[in-house]
Design an enzyme around this catalytic site. Sequence first.
Site: not given
Length: 301
Positions: A132-134, A136
């Site tokens: 997961l993107d930071a 997100t």
Amino acid sequence: MAIEITVPEDTEGVRIDRFTCDNFRLVSSRNQARKALKRGELLLNGEAVESSRFVQPGDVVSLTKAPPSPHKIFECSIEVVYEDDHIAVLNKPTGLVVNGNRFRTLQNALRHNLQETRCEDALPLPRPCHRLDAPTGGLIVVAKTSAAMVSMGHHFEHRRVEKRYRALLVGKLEGDGEIHHPIENRDAVSRYAVVAHNRALKSEWQTTVDLWPLTGRTHQLRIHMAHLGHPILGDALYGTEGLVLKGKGLFLRSLGLRFPHPVDDTDVELEIPEPTKFENQRQREARRWQQFRATTPSPTT
């Protein structure tokens, strides 16, 4: 235990280090892939190759050993939504990176939050099965055993994992549909369904949507929403100038997961509620819109 992935037919012009980073859940960066190549743990068609080598459709890329993990524990409390001896699902906070060459990561916090498994093939440290993107937050699957790691890797590869996200978009998007828009010359498909609209002062409208990435490209949902002309609110990378809200972060959250259990193939379905900041933002913008309308003189005819 080796994990093997066959290069898909639609793959063109991709180096082995990039392909590995994008497709092996155990490898979080191209730097890790290059180190695995040097150690002889990452092979192309059974042979050691340089990181500059391009893969071709039909090639087999195999990872024979997981990259090493740091053993220092990051004592950060994270909500555990589901846990058994094989896997766990956590609610990752926004702003926390999943893994990488730093101490404050989700991976380094797993030992602090999870119970030890009784399985003989326990991993030295639990490992996230996807990224997961930071910016997100939300649900993320973690493997506690080697068998679970391999099985979940196959589930992701064969698109047996359904992920549902909630986002707040800039502008007014209507209805539902699919987005087919390549990312880095690779097919990328996302599905969206509108949940609600609300008035907003700067953009006139905001749209709440549910999103399902049908492929797993980096920043896929963020890129696809921007491609539609409705970037995700708070997106500093793909968003609209003036609509990145200080201290509010990215309005994108992973709320739902559904996948076959890696041991017995039973259906695992998990959901968490929408963060309160979404409703707070909708109400705030609606109030600002009403206040603006109340203080703006009506045009004379």
